[in-house]
Scaffold this active site. Structure first.
Site, PDB file in Angstrom:
ATOM      1  N   ARG A  90       3.797  -0.431  -4.728  1.00 27.26           N
ATOM      2  CA  ARG A  90       3.728  -0.904  -3.465  1.00 27.26           C
ATOM      3  C   ARG A  90       2.471  -1.443  -3.420  1.00 27.26           C
ATOM      4  O   ARG A  90       2.422  -2.267  -2.441  1.00 27.26           O
ATOM      5  CB  ARG A  90       3.573   0.317  -2.400  1.00 27.26           C
ATOM      6  CG  ARG A  90       5.097   1.145  -2.226  1.00 27.26           C
ATOM      7  CD  ARG A  90       4.870   2.178  -1.162  1.00 27.26           C
ATOM      8  NE  ARG A  90       4.590   1.626  -0.018  1.00 27.26           N
ATOM      9  CZ  ARG A  90       5.886   1.455   1.002  1.00 27.26           C
ATOM     10  NH1 ARG A  90       7.010   1.619   0.447  1.00 27.26           N
ATOM     11  NH2 ARG A  90       5.431   0.790   2.035  1.00 27.26           N
ATOM     12  N   TRP A 139      -2.777  -2.546  -1.685  1.00 30.75           N
ATOM     13  CA  TRP A 139      -2.770  -4.196  -2.069  1.00 30.75           C
ATOM     14  C   TRP A 139      -3.386  -4.662  -0.752  1.00 30.75           C
ATOM     15  O   TRP A 139      -3.031  -4.747   0.261  1.00 30.75           O
ATOM     16  CB  TRP A 139      -1.025  -4.586  -1.582  1.00 30.75           C
ATOM     17  CG  TRP A 139      -0.678  -5.914  -2.069  1.00 30.75           C
ATOM     18  CD1 TRP A 139      -0.290  -6.105  -3.200  1.00 30.75           C
ATOM     19  CD2 TRP A 139      -0.751  -6.987  -0.859  1.00 30.75           C
ATOM     20  NE1 TRP A 139       0.048  -7.727  -3.043  1.00 30.75           N
ATOM     21  CE2 TRP A 139      -0.113  -8.086  -1.679  1.00 30.75           C
ATOM     22  CE3 TRP A 139      -0.807  -7.137   0.292  1.00 30.75           C
ATOM     23  CZ2 TRP A 139      -0.207  -9.382  -1.158  1.00 30.75           C
ATOM     24  CZ3 TRP A 139      -0.632  -8.279   0.845  1.00 30.75           C
ATOM     25  CH2 TRP A 139      -0.328  -9.470   0.068  1.00 30.75           C
ATOM     26  N   ASN A 162      -1.837   1.306   5.731  1.00 33.79           N
ATOM     27  CA  ASN A 162      -1.101   0.475   5.317  1.00 33.79           C
ATOM     28  C   ASN A 162      -1.015  -0.621   6.299  1.00 33.79           C
ATOM     29  O   ASN A 162      -0.496   0.265   7.656  1.00 33.79           O
ATOM     30  CB  ASN A 162       0.037   1.095   4.744  1.00 33.79           C
ATOM     31  CG  ASN A 162       1.225  -0.044   4.312  1.00 33.79           C
ATOM     32  OD1 ASN A 162       1.010  -1.113   4.095  1.00 33.79           O
ATOM     33  ND2 ASN A 162       2.478   0.631   4.186  1.00 33.79           N
ATOM     34  N   GLY A 163      -0.735  -1.738   6.396  1.00 29.47           N
ATOM     35  CA  GLY A 163      -0.599  -2.672   7.345  1.00 29.47           C
ATOM     36  C   GLY A 163      -1.691  -3.410   7.764  1.00 29.47           C
ATOM     37  O   GLY A 163      -2.910  -3.554   7.041  1.00 29.47           O
ATOM     38  N   HIS A 184      17.857 -37.364  -6.975  1.00 27.51           N
ATOM     39  CA  HIS A 184      16.927 -37.925  -5.894  1.00 27.51           C
ATOM     40  C   HIS A 184      15.657 -37.547  -6.183  1.00 27.51           C
ATOM     41  O   HIS A 184      14.905 -37.584  -5.316  1.00 27.51           O
ATOM     42  CB  HIS A 184      17.431 -37.370  -4.870  1.00 27.51           C
ATOM     43  CG  HIS A 184      19.018 -37.494  -4.514  1.00 27.51           C
ATOM     44  ND1 HIS A 184      19.328 -38.786  -4.233  1.00 27.51           N
ATOM     45  CD2 HIS A 184      20.205 -36.841  -4.681  1.00 27.51           C
ATOM     46  CE1 HIS A 184      20.760 -38.865  -4.159  1.00 27.51           C
ATOM     47  NE2 HIS A 184      21.132 -37.351  -4.350  1.00 27.51           N
ATOM     48  N   LYS A 218       5.752  -4.155  -3.907  1.00 33.63           N
ATOM     49  CA  LYS A 218       7.113  -3.984  -3.605  1.00 33.63           C
ATOM     50  C   LYS A 218       7.657  -4.499  -2.289  1.00 33.63           C
ATOM     51  O   LYS A 218       8.765  -5.133  -2.028  1.00 33.63           O
ATOM     52  CB  LYS A 218       7.565  -2.664  -4.101  1.00 33.63           C
ATOM     53  CG  LYS A 218       9.219  -2.424  -4.143  1.00 33.63           C
ATOM     54  CD  LYS A 218       9.828  -3.172  -5.309  1.00 33.63           C
ATOM     55  CE  LYS A 218      11.143  -2.920  -5.107  1.00 33.63           C
ATOM     56  NZ  LYS A 218      11.909  -4.069  -5.958  1.00 33.63           N
ATOM     57  N   CYS A 248       0.778  -1.173  -0.037  1.00 35.00           N
ATOM     58  CA  CYS A 248      -0.133   0.147  -0.001  1.00 35.00           C
ATOM     59  C   CYS A 248       0.842   1.252   0.036  1.00 35.00           C
ATOM     60  O   CYS A 248       1.786   1.501   0.603  1.00 35.00           O
ATOM     61  CB  CYS A 248      -0.870   0.119   1.245  1.00 35.00           C
ATOM     62  SG  CYS A 248      -2.254  -1.193   1.251  1.00 35.00           S
ATOM     63  N   GLU A 280      17.211 -17.851  -7.817  1.00 37.97           N
ATOM     64  CA  GLU A 280      16.738 -16.632  -7.937  1.00 37.97           C
ATOM     65  C   GLU A 280      16.324 -16.599  -9.483  1.00 37.97           C
ATOM     66  O   GLU A 280      15.252 -15.706  -9.814  1.00 37.97           O
ATOM     67  CB  GLU A 280      17.877 -15.577  -7.993  1.00 37.97           C
ATOM     68  CG  GLU A 280      17.793 -14.447  -8.116  1.00 37.97           C
ATOM     69  CD  GLU A 280      16.532 -13.460  -7.445  1.00 37.97           C
ATOM     70  OE1 GLU A 280      16.208 -14.008  -6.554  1.00 37.97           O
ATOM     71  OE2 GLU A 280      16.433 -12.531  -7.847  1.00 37.97           O
ATOM     72  N   LYS A 329      12.556 -15.238 -10.356  1.00 39.66           N
ATOM     73  CA  LYS A 329      12.188 -14.075 -11.284  1.00 39.66           C
ATOM     74  C   LYS A 329      11.113 -14.716 -12.377  1.00 39.66           C
ATOM     75  O   LYS A 329      10.234 -13.807 -13.026  1.00 39.66           O
ATOM     76  CB  LYS A 329      13.498 -13.711 -12.207  1.00 39.66           C
ATOM     77  CG  LYS A 329      14.282 -13.079 -11.162  1.00 39.66           C
ATOM     78  CD  LYS A 329      14.021 -11.490 -11.176  1.00 39.66           C
ATOM     79  CE  LYS A 329      14.098 -10.840  -9.849  1.00 39.66           C
ATOM     80  NZ  LYS A 329      13.865 -11.466  -8.376  1.00 39.66           N
ATOM     81  N   GLU A 389       7.616 -14.844 -10.832  1.00 37.89           N
ATOM     82  CA  GLU A 389       7.117 -13.486 -10.457  1.00 37.89           C
ATOM     83  C   GLU A 389       6.654 -12.750 -11.791  1.00 37.89           C
ATOM     84  O   GLU A 389       5.510 -11.949 -11.752  1.00 37.89           O
ATOM     85  CB  GLU A 389       7.730 -12.785  -9.542  1.00 37.89           C
ATOM     86  CG  GLU A 389       8.974 -12.118  -9.654  1.00 37.89           C
ATOM     87  CD  GLU A 389       9.689 -11.316  -8.702  1.00 37.89           C
ATOM     88  OE1 GLU A 389       8.740 -10.979  -7.813  1.00 37.89           O
ATOM     89  OE2 GLU A 389      10.892 -11.265  -8.735  1.00 37.89           O
TER      90      GLU A 389
HETATM   91  C1  AGP Z   1      12.032 -10.263  -5.550  1.00 38.39           C
HETATM   92  O1  AGP Z   1      11.922  -9.855  -6.899  1.00 38.39           O
HETATM   93  C2  AGP Z   1      10.695  -9.948  -4.660  1.00 38.39           C
HETATM   94  N1  AGP Z   1      10.247  -8.705  -5.243  1.00 38.39           N
HETATM   95  C3  AGP Z   1      10.641 -10.257  -3.298  1.00 38.39           C
HETATM   96  O2  AGP Z   1      11.036 -11.660  -3.263  1.00 38.39           O
HETATM   97  C4  AGP Z   1      11.440  -9.511  -2.519  1.00 38.39           C
HETATM   98  O3  AGP Z   1      13.094  -9.775  -2.509  1.00 38.39           O
HETATM   99  C5  AGP Z   1      11.093  -9.764  -1.015  1.00 38.39           C
HETATM  100  O4  AGP Z   1       9.869  -9.362  -0.646  1.00 38.39           O
HETATM  101  C6  AGP Z   1      12.127  -8.999   0.023  1.00 38.39           C
HETATM  102  O5  AGP Z   1      12.053  -7.854  -0.101  1.00 38.39           O
HETATM  103  P1  AGP Z   1      13.094  -6.833   0.670  1.00 38.39           P
HETATM  104  O6  AGP Z   1      14.281  -6.923   0.253  1.00 38.39           O
HETATM  105  O7  AGP Z   1      12.612  -5.595   0.556  1.00 38.39           O
HETATM  106  O8  AGP Z   1      12.800  -7.112   2.064  1.00 38.39           O
END
Ligand code: AGP
Length: 624
Positions: A27, A79, A105-106, A516, A619, A2, A493, A497, A500
């Site tokens: 956000r 969000w 937010n929260g 395995h 984000k 948010c 990673e 990527k 997401e």
């Molecule tokens: C990665 O592309 C994501 N957006 C997500 O996994 C992110 O790295 C994670 O939420 C942690 O965020 P931060 O580094 O702000 O703590």
């Protein structure tokens, strides 16, 4: 999670708020809304508008039906946590009289009890959100106080905030108290922007950086009263707070696309600079490391007998890479844990434990809770963070900032590379202080770190085969990523990527683990991306990986191989071969991750998805 904006000044609040929301949309982007104190009698002095969907939907409505002029306003981009992302649950939320508007937010954890109480007292709540209770609680203080005494908005927010449990940033306006916006903060970000004859409130500085670079981060359990010419910050109990103003060291250009089609593309391209900036000022004239800003004494660092890294998502992958470097260079045992799991397993921590919390935003609630738990157990906490003044570094004993600049694309790219560089710096510093590496050995690694920006640049210049590859994978159902040693977190990673951004099923595996079980997944033509360790490093790692490629190939996989220039052993095993510059084994993730970012970006674009704002994501994840 948010985005929140507030404004009081002489400009049209609607313009400032919408501009701020556009910058904060990363956000959260499932609905958006505004409230303006307009004095418009048709609307109880308050004009509100809110819509499900991206900010553009709301902006379209407001363009067609312009609200009355106003110089005091708030705005929200959501969000969803409680209640589906529809018009009704979008913020702001109003009290029964329609004079008080609240954005949040929260999560307010005790909202259901409060909601029941309010309904019993006759309030009508129209949404499914936790937020709405705040508007009605404020109404009870401001409108129906019963004592007949006038209460100002800041005091009413303090009273209500004391009744709330959970994490919240609240921003409130009251039609009967124009020219004032009040914000409250507990475990969720809120920054004040100081202007001349105008002031701003926002979840982060990007919202107002076009107007001012002077900022104040609100502390835990603080309330801010924002007027045109005055900013007053108090604790929830009303006592005056100690306030520190700082100057943001980047400008609006850094938060814009600068001609790139997407923020993510720009941020991938900025990686050489981001890596270089993260190294600047940390290497002395003799090639040794200086991390003065870290605020942990060398004596404390010598006492450390265990390191625990906590982080989420991409930052967790940086932590996994850190483990290899830390254990190899310092010989201190190191564990890495997903932050959301950390405190629930009752980890063994004491004063000799160094907990490293990695977070680009510094606001990830799971990581913040892990930090708090670690400090309660008397461990020392070092934050690695990209956001100046954010909550995690503020609540840690020490901080090492990465200097990636603002990252707007939801997928972490440049912040990941800089996190990896930062953990190398911490590991080397520990080795230097504890004498597990000789000064010349430290200098050698530093020299290798210093040439990483050039290498990343080189990788970026040779990405055409990866773009071509992406076009050929548009219809793939599954992509597997394999790695060994530090290549394993790189595989994770790469898979994250792809999930997401391109919404494709992808998994990262340690290559040795495949036999395995997961090797059963391999079928004719399945793309398998393999990161091959340097043949110049630990030879056995390289050779084992070659065998693993042969194994998947024998079962029909289409092998996409990332290997060092000059490694000829891979040529016959690769259906697609991507070359990266030779890099020492431990530092290789900084170069090998880049083609995987480009692959995910290109695939997402080719599949027609919103790269900067992938579905269901935000984000900063400021809820647990
Ligand atoms: C990665 O592309 C994501 N957006 C997500 O996994 C992110 O790295 C994670 O939420 C942690 O965020 P931060 O580094 O702000 O703590």
């Amino acid at each position: 999670m948010c985005g929140i904006v507030g404004y009081v000044g002489d400009r049209q609040a609607l313009d400032v708020v919408l501009e701020g929301l556009a910058r904060l949309e990363y956000r959260g982007y499932d609905s958006a809304g505004i409230a303006l104190v307009t004095g418009d009698p048709r609307a109880t002095g308050l004009t509100t508008e809110k819509r499900a969907g991206k900010l553009a939907v709301l902006a379209g409505v407001l363009a067609e039906q312009a609200p009355p002029p106003s110089t005091t306003g708030i705005g929200h981009t959501r969000w969803a946590t409680h209640g589906a992302p529809n018009d009704r649950n979008a913020h702001p939320h109003l009290d029964c009289t329609g004079r008080i508007a609240v954005i949040h937010n929260g999560i307010i954890e005790n909202f259901s009890g409060l909601r029941a109480e309010l309904q019993e007292r006759g309030h009508v709540l129209v949404s499914e959100t936790d937020t709405e209770v705040v508007a009605h609680l404020l109404e009870e203080v401001l409108v129906a106080d019963g004592t007949g005494t006038w209460v100002d908005l800041a005091e009413s927010v303090r009273r209500v905030a004391r009744r709330l449990k959970g994490a919240f940033t609240l921003v409130v306006v009251d039609a009967d108290q124009p020219d004032v916006v009040v914000g409250a903060r507990r475990s969720s970000p809120l920054v004040v922007g100081r202007g001349d004859g105008e002031n701003f409130l926002a979840s982060d500085v990007t919202a107002f950086i076009a107007h001012t670079r002077r900022a104040i981060e609100l502390g835990q359990d603080q309330v801010v009263e924002l007027r045109r010419d005055r900013v007053q910050i108090t604790s929830f109990d009303g006592s005056a707070a100690v306030v520190t103003e700082y100057e943001v060291d980047w400008d609006v250009a850094a938060a814009e696309k600068a001609g790139y089609e997407h923020f993510m593309l720009k941020e991938i391209a900025e990686q050489p600079r981001a890596v270089a900036d993260t190294l600047i000022g940390r290497i002395d004239a003799r090639g040794g490391l200086v991390l003065d800003e870290m605020r942990l004494s060398d004596a404390d660092l010598r006492e450390v007998d265990k390191i625990l890294i906590v982080a989420c998502g991409t930052a967790y992958h940086a932590g996994l890479i850190a483990k290899y470097a830390i254990e190899h260079w310092t010989r201190i045992p190191c564990e890495v844990e997903i932050a959301s799991e950390f405190r629930y397993r009752d980890p063994i921590l004491d004063r000799q434990t160094l907990v490293i919390a990695i977070s680009q935003s510094g606001e990830t609630m799971d990581t913040l809770m892990a930090v708090r738990h670690a400090r309660e157990q008397h461990a020392q906490v070092l934050a690695i963070c990209n956001t100046n003044g954010s909550t995690i570094p503020r609540e840690s004993d020490a901080v090492l900032y990465t200097h990636a600049g603002p990252e707007i694309g939801v997928a972490a790219t440049k912040t990941f590379l800089t996190q990896v560089v930062a953990v190398y710096l911490v590991a080397l510093y520990l080795a230097q202080v504890r004498g597990t590496k000789y000064a010349d050995e430290v200098r050698e690694v530093i020299a290798e770190l210093a040439v990483l920006p050039e290498k990343v640049e080189k990788v970026l210049e040779t990405m055409e085969p990866v773009r071509e590859l992406a076009r050929s994978l548009v219809d793939a159902r599954t992509v597997l990523f394999l790695g060994r040693h530090v290549g394993y977190p790189v595989a994770l990673e790469g898979a994250l990527k792809l999930k997401e951004l391109a919404y494709m099923h992808a998994e990262g595996f340690p290559a040795g683990e495949l036999k395995h079980g997961p090797i059963a997944l391999i079928e004719e033509g399945m793309p398998v991306v393999v990161t091959v360790p340097s043949p110049r490093g630990r030879g056995v790692l390289h050779d084992k990986m070659i065998s693993n490629i042969a194994e998947v190939r024998a079962r029909g996989a289409r092998t996409i191989v990332l290997a060092e220039e000059g490694d000829e052993s891979v040529v016959d095993l690769a259906d697609v071969l991507v070359r990266v510059p030779p890099t020492p084994t431990l530092l290789a993730p900084v170069v090998t991750t880049v083609p995987l970012q480009v692959l995910a970006y290109e695939l997402a674009v080719a599949r027609g998805f919103d790269v900067d704002q992938p579905r269901n994501l935000a984000k900063s994840v400021t809820v647990e």
